[in-house]
Enzyme design. Structure first.
Site, short mmCIF file in Angstrom:
data_model
loop_
_atom_site.label_atom_id
_atom_site.label_comp_id
_atom_site.label_asym_id
_atom_site.label_seq_id
_atom_site.Cartn_x
_atom_site.Cartn_y
_atom_site.Cartn_z
N GLY A 19 1.01 -1.40 -0.05
CA GLY A 19 0.09 0.31 0.15
C GLY A 19 0.75 1.63 -0.23
N GLY A 21 2.56 3.10 2.38
CA GLY A 21 4.13 2.34 3.40
C GLY A 21 4.54 2.07 2.30
CG ASP A 40 3.83 -5.01 6.65
OD1 ASP A 40 3.16 -5.69 7.17
OD2 ASP A 40 3.67 -3.79 5.53
CB SER A 144 -6.89 8.75 9.63
OG SER A 144 -7.83 8.79 8.84
CE1 TYR A 157 -7.92 3.82 11.30
CE2 TYR A 157 -9.13 5.69 10.59
CZ TYR A 157 -8.00 4.65 11.11
OH TYR A 157 -6.90 5.26 9.80
CB ALA A 159 -10.62 7.77 19.80
CB THR A 194 -4.95 0.89 0.66
OG1 THR A 194 -5.43 1.18 1.77
CG2 THR A 194 -3.90 2.20 0.06
#
Length: 433
Positions: A19, A21, A40, A144, A157, A159, A194
């Protein structure tokens, strides 16, 4: 505006095998990076990417290191491998992430999205900071667009990504940057095409949310991962420390630092407002006066209330937890309270029982980061009262030292995600709003 160069830099990328990364890894090598470490858990993808990059750039340009970033030993060992091979590290990109609020995965997601990112940032600072003999550098933390907005479907997510944004801004601020010479930059991706947004990867915190997520994501135009990776490079080249960048809708990266600063300024406007939490309650002299607290009580008549960590004495006896306990019992609530420390634990319980009756309060010794203890505490309350109506998540630790911060995160963040999930069935069955 300073422009930073990737040439001859040693780069460390978590979540780097696929993706955004993987494309970021390639982008840094295209820009002349000396070496890129690819961390990873996806071994096959990582090995394949390393082979591809070695064919294109040479044997010493890229190295895959299998690493679960939530495993601190594996993460720190990965840093050691890079230092032993290259002598230093210049750029760290904390990109690893999980978008899944489901009960089976959310704790792992918080460990990856928040705790591991903080651990990696602190280790990178330790290695790069100029005031400790390092060369300076840059840390890019991936937040994000979910950290910039509110969505009911992904509360955990959202938070986590808000935490990443705030952490990165604060640790990148002055005087930290002047001391360390390490820029810390936050990047907020919009919806990107992704695997993170595939049906196999994402999940909601309950069945209703999970069912709605797929249609929810379709509302957003997805950008290509290539555009996201290009934005990362743009933010690296131009971003000042404590800056925030938005990369979305196939548009160039946008510096949104002023927007974020203004938003936090708006959020903190209430700090100058003075409220009296307990004015008008009986025995007012026994309950401290509070300033700068905005607090709204719903009726607690005939309710069963759980209060995590009712501190009895701290700082001139101005104790928020104790005041809420007293105010609730005046309104005829049945109170259960717990905390992990045994210090002064019996005094508030005995005092409250004496004043309001033995059946009105119960102390439960509980470390809220221990899931078994926490579940047992809920079980005790339900066994005694048949249900629970109100939960106050007050447990907290204010300590960012190296020996305590992970425990603090477990209490301050992971703890208050566990509590609603445990108590939810009881709330819903009793139609609590």
């Amino acid at each position: 505006m300073a422009v930073y160069d990737a040439k001859d830099k040693v780069v460390f990328v978590t979540g780097g095998a696929t993706g955004i990364g993987a494309l970021t890894v390639k982008a840094f090598l295209e820009e002349g990076a000396k070496h890129v470490a690819i961390l990873d858990v996806a071994k096959d993808a990582g090995v394949a990417l390393e082979a591809e990059l070695k064919d294109k750039y040479g044997d010493n340009k890229a190295k895959f290191i299998k690493c679960d970033v939530s495993n601190e030993e594996e993460l720190l060992n990965a840093y050691n491998v890079v230092i032993e091979s290259n002598g230093h590290v210049d750029v760290v990109i904390n990109n690893a992430g999980i978008l899944n609020d489901s009960k089976d995965i959310y704790k792992k997601a918080l460990e990856v999205n928040v705790t591991a990112l903080i651990t990696s940032t602190l280790k990178a600072l330790e290695l790069m900071r100029k005031d400790k003999g390092g060369n300076g550098g840059a840390i890019i933390n991936i937040s994000s667009i979910a950290g910039l907005m509110q969505t009911s479907l992904l509360p955990i997510y959202s938070a986590a990504k808000s935490a990443v944004l705030q952490f990165s801004n604060c640790i990148g601020m002055e005087p930290h940057y002047s001391r360390t010479g390490v820029r810390v930059i936050a990047i907020c991706f919009g919806a990107t095409d992704t695997a993170l947004l595939s049906r196999q990867k994402f999940g909601g915190f309950d069945e209703a949310s999970d069912a709605e997520l797929e249609e929810h994501f379709k509302m957003f135009p997805f950008q290509r991962p290539e555009s996201a990776a290009a934005g990362v490079m743009e933010a690296f080249k131009k971003g000042s420390s404590a800056s925030s960048w938005l990369i979305t809708h196939e548009q160039p990266a946008v510096d949104i630092t002023n927007n974020v600063t203004e938003a936090y300024s708006v959020l903190s406007r209430g700090r100058e407002v003075k409220n009296e939490l307990c004015r008008g309650t009986p025995d007012r002299n026994e309950v401290p006066y509070y300033e700068n607290i905005n607090f709204k009580f719903y009726s607690s008549i005939d309710t069963t209330l759980i209060y995590a960590r009712p501190d009895y004495k701290r700082g001139r006896d101005r104790v928020f937890g104790r005041a809420v306990c007293w105010r609730s019992i005046y309104a005829s609530a049945v109170l259960s309270m717990w905390r992990s420390s045994t210090c002064r634990r019996k005094l508030p319980e005995a005092e409250l029982k004496k004043k309001f009756g033995a059946d009105k309060v119960k102390f439960i010794e509980c470390d809220v980061t221990d899931e078994e203890q926490l579940f047992n505490a809920y079980g005790t309350v339900v066994d005694d009262n048949g249900h629970v109506d109100v939960v106050v998540n007050n447990a907290g630790i204010l300590n960012e030292s190296r020996n305590v911060y992970k425990k603090a995160l477990a209490v301050n963040v992971i703890n208050w995600h566990v509590l609603p999930n445990v108590g939810k069935a009881n709330f819903w069955s009793n139609h609590v709003n």
